[in-house]
Design a protein around this motif. Structure first.
Motif: not given
Ligand code: ZN
Ligand code: ZN
Lengths: 269, 247
Positions: B198, B203, B224
């Motif tokens: 990602c 993240c 995601c």
């Molecule tokens: Zn993500």
């Protein structure tokens, strides 16, 4: 000791062809320091150990032997004691008994002593192979085993023993020249006189009273246990388009109960 | 609970020891074969129970038949794992000390890379920092060929990845050795090397390529699963079961 180190040891220990000879003497000496404990010694030893300790040691022995077997190297009792058993010498018979039971019950293998003088062991297949159909999952075939099969066939057809020169000439006819590097086998002479000998597939010994020195080949103990003579005869029959029964002596030997029962129960591993 | 084994179990185990790793389809065929050979009852969907019985007897030996996914094609594979030596020491009977050092360096390169790959150039360069006997270029190339033959590494266009068998067998070792760097797949929770990441810096989750394919299949706008940001990577096709076997 890793196999690599072992190999370089063998190479450097002697330049002569009988390298394993000098090697063996040293091994015997080491083994002489180990004496089988008596039953009462074993009993007393077990009382001092927990069940978990004995189980753990058995597991180590099983793993050690399995690793050696993958490379077809016979296991020497002296090595096993030195590298694995260590402080458990007094209960050695009990641990070996349990390891053998595990090989049979879990792996379908049998631990066999192939050399009672030097106490060498190999694993052979304990499953009945006579009913086995071809497996859907096969190990990629090892070309060296093909070479070995040819050599064993030559020895068997010549009555059990073949002089070195005759062997090399026969192989040359099959375009395997021991004097030249082979694409698949590498150093052919070394594979045959060293690797196969160490794995106990072949015996390679000096012929007494020869000048210049001559050597001869015989089947090794592992071949006696693992290779079916009937299958060799079958193979020769196909190769030469001849009925296997026409080789009367060989046919009788291949189908005598003593030699065939052993090999048929052990399959080709 | 340890159970009584039949010769069918034993033959299955012997074959797995000989071949090292098998995919699920081969394992099913082998299961059938072993049952037929030893006239045991073969219940088609009970392969995992059949293996469980073997595992119950392998456990005291610190061994186990373990299942894992190929990062390449998403298929399940079975391998016999030695739990006592899940690290590189189990390779010592086949490789010299300096060869093992180079394998460790290759492992470092693969783990610290984003895509789970190490190029042959980078591996060759890493010999400069070897502490044991330095491997020559030709020796390194020969070693890499052997590692591929022995099924520890896979090679494609000069790039090396860990084989499925290597990941199944060495996962515990890799997890302990590379605690900081190792990430698991957000979907299947297994260790992830070849994967998509990602791009949201806060993240950065990883998903295996085959898991990406399965997860995003049929979704119009991939997002995601952790932070809901747009998933900017190309979504691979779900590979058919009968694609070429890559161990
Ligand atoms: Zn993500
Ligand atoms: Zn995944």
């Amino acid at each position: 000791m890793t196999q690599r180190k072992r190999l370089s040891n063998v190479q450097s220990s002697s330049q002569s062809k009988r390298q394993s000879n000098s090697f063996m003497t040293q091994e015997e000496d080491e083994d002489a320091t180990f004496t089988q404990p008596s039953t009462s010694q074993v009993q007393r030893g077990l009382e001092k150990l927990t069940a978990a300790q004995v189980d753990q040691k058995t597991a180590e022995v099983v793993q050690y032997i399995l690793v050696k077997d993958q490379k077809k190297i016979p296991v020497r009792r002296a090595d096993l004691v030195k590298h694995v058993i260590k402080d458990y010498r007094t209960v050695y018979p009990e641990i070996i008994k349990r390891a053998m039971l595990t090989f049979e019950q879990v792996f379908g293998l049998k631990l066999v002593e192939i050399d009672s003088k030097n106490h060498m062991y190999v694993l052979v297949n304990n499953l009945d192979a006579s009913t086995a159909r071809p497996s859907p999952v096969e190990r990629p075939s090892n070309p060296k085993m093909g070479l070995l099969f040819v050599i064993l066939s030559v020895i068997f057809m010549k009555g059990g023993v073949v002089r070195e020169n005759l062997m090399w000439n026969t192989l040359k006819k099959l375009r395997v020249d021991p004097g030249q590097r082979h694409e698949e086998f590498g150093d052919v002479r070394k594979v045959i006189t060293d690797e196969f000998v160490r794995q106990r597939y072949l015996e390679y010994v000096r012929v007494p009273h020869t000048e210049p020195v001559e050597y001869e080949f015989r089947w090794g103990q592992r071949s006696d246990m693992e290779v079916s003579k009937a299958q060799i005869l079958e193979f020769m029959g196909q190769l030469l388009e001849q009925d296997p029964q026409s080789w009367t002596q060989q046919y009788r030997e291949a189908h005598s109960t003593a030699s065939s029962s052993q090999a048929s129960s052990s399959n080709h591993r | 609970m340890s159970r009584e084994l039949g010769d069918g179990h034993r033959r299955f185990l012997q074959t797995l020891m000989a071949v090292g790793v098998t995919d699920e389809q081969e394992a099913r065929a082998l299961y059938q074969h072993c049952c037929d050979t030893h006239t045991m009852q073969c219940i088609p969907d009970k392969l995992d129970e059949f293996i469980e019985a073997i595992n119950s007897r392998l456990q005291p030996m610190f061994m186990q038949i373990r299942k894992g996914m190929s990062e390449e094609n998403g298929r399940q594979y079975y391998a016999l794992v030695n739990m006592a030596e899940t690290d590189i020491t189990r390779m010592t009977s086949d490789y010299a000390d300096n060869e093992l050092e180079l394998f460790r360096k290759t492992l470092d390169l693969i783990v610290s890379s984003e895509n789970g790959k190490a190029s042959s150039t980078d591996i060759l360069n890493s010999t400069d920092t070897m502490t044991s006997k330095k491997l020559k270029k030709s020796e390194t190339e020969h070693l890499l060929t052997r590692l591929v033959q022995d099924n520890w590494l896979c090679e494609r266009r000069g790039e090396y990845t860990l084989s499925t068998r290597c990941i199944i067998e060495m996962e515990p070792y890799i997890r302990t050795m590379y605690q900081e760097q190792v990430k698991v797949c957000h979907i299947c929770h297994n260790i992830a090397f070849q994967c998509q990441i990602c791009e949201n810096p806060s993240c950065g989750i990883k998903i295996h390529n085959p898991c990406v394919a399965r997860y995003f299949k049929g979704r119009v706008e991939p997002r995601c699963p952790a932070c809901d940001d747009f998933w900017p990577h190309e979504i691979p096709e779900v590979r058919g079961l009968r694609s070429q076997s890559k161990r």
